[in-house]
Write a protein that holds these residues in place. Structure first.
Motif, PDB file in Angstrom:
ATOM      1  N   THR A   1      38.854  49.430  40.496  1.00 29.02           N
ATOM      2  CA  THR A   1      37.917  49.683  39.396  1.00 29.02           C
ATOM      3  C   THR A   1      37.293  48.403  38.849  1.00 29.02           C
ATOM      4  N   HIS A   2      37.777  47.263  39.324  1.00 32.98           N
ATOM      5  CA  HIS A   2      37.195  45.952  38.990  1.00 32.98           C
ATOM      6  C   HIS A   2      37.101  45.142  40.282  1.00 32.98           C
ATOM      7  N   PHE A   3      36.617  45.825  41.309  1.00 30.44           N
ATOM      8  CA  PHE A   3      36.600  45.304  42.674  1.00 30.44           C
ATOM      9  C   PHE A   3      35.939  43.936  42.767  1.00 30.44           C
ATOM     10  N   SER A   4      34.755  43.803  42.203  1.00 29.43           N
ATOM     11  CA  SER A   4      34.015  42.544  42.332  1.00 29.43           C
ATOM     12  C   SER A   4      34.681  41.383  41.598  1.00 29.43           C
ATOM     13  N   THR A   5      35.587  41.674  40.684  1.00 31.31           N
ATOM     14  CA  THR A   5      36.291  40.623  39.963  1.00 31.31           C
ATOM     15  C   THR A   5      37.340  39.942  40.842  1.00 31.31           C
ATOM     16  N   TYR A   6      37.974  40.693  41.752  1.00 27.56           N
ATOM     17  CA  TYR A   6      39.103  40.165  42.511  1.00 27.56           C
ATOM     18  C   TYR A   6      38.859  40.008  44.011  1.00 27.56           C
ATOM     19  N   PHE A   7      37.991  40.816  44.596  1.00 28.73           N
ATOM     20  CA  PHE A   7      37.746  40.755  46.036  1.00 28.73           C
ATOM     21  C   PHE A   7      37.021  39.453  46.375  1.00 28.73           C
ATOM     22  N   PRO A   8      37.326  38.831  47.513  1.00 30.91           N
ATOM     23  CA  PRO A   8      36.736  37.517  47.806  1.00 30.91           C
ATOM     24  C   PRO A   8      35.254  37.538  48.180  1.00 30.91           C
TER      25      PRO A   8
END
Length: 187
Positions: free
Chosen positions: A80-87
């Motif tokens: 739900t906060h994919f762009s925050t953690y995915f490289p």
């Protein structure tokens, strides 16, 4: 999302996770835990399929009810906060099955193939550097008192897919993802 908002989100997630367990230290037994190999390796190498797997430790966490709640909270935040953690950027904050996006940098089009209770799968589309119709599964699980990120990629054999593993790129990218998830809890 601005950097200050991301920090506040990370802190609130950390507070929520710590509240679920009382403290991560109380459920962790790092001395007894066998750490993840933190690497990637080839599983299958044929003309029609190239498969690799990776495993990374995120942080110590006992396999208990509260440990399972923490695992679910980390997984839910990851999707739900994919762009925050995915490289890679380009897919937005929330993963939705059926959505297509282009991972950047590098212009790698993918489609969200499926989302389960502890995993998500992306499918490469035409124009992806490793070629179309390759799948990559990211799974969150507890093994040997450690929250782990398992990565499994499979599909048509391409030189680019093989080079991703042999060059150490897969290990670096997915290791960074595990580190980013660690910082979700320990900013």
């Amino acid at each position: 999302m601005k950097r200050n908002e991301m920090k506040r989100l990370a802190l609130s997630v950390a507070a929520m996770l710590l509240g679920l367990t009382g403290s991560l230290a109380a459920t962790a037994t790092p001395a007894a835990a066998a750490t993840a190999p933190n690497t990637c390796w080839t599983v299958t190498d044929t003309s029609s399929n190239y498969e690799y797997k990776c495993e990374f430790g995120i942080f110590p966490l006992a396999n208990t009810a509260s440990g399972d709640q923490v695992k679910q909270a980390v997984f839910n935040t990851a999707i739900t906060h994919f762009s925050t953690y995915f490289p890679f950027s380009g897919c937005g904050s929330v993963l939705v099955v059926g959505n297509s996006c282009t991972l950047m940098p590098g212009s790698a089009p993918v489609k969200v193939d499926s989302i389960g209770s502890n995993y998500f799968i992306l499918k490469s589309l035409p124009g992806h550097p490793e070629g179309p119709d390759r799948y990559i599964k990211f799974a969150f699980y507890i093994l040997d008192n450690q929250l782990r990120l398992g990565v499994r990629a499979w599909g048509p054999s391409t030189y680019a897919a093989k080079a991703t593993v042999s060059s150490g790129t897969a290990e670096a990218l997915w290791g960074q993802y595990a580190t980013n998830l660690y910082h979700m809890v320990y900013p």
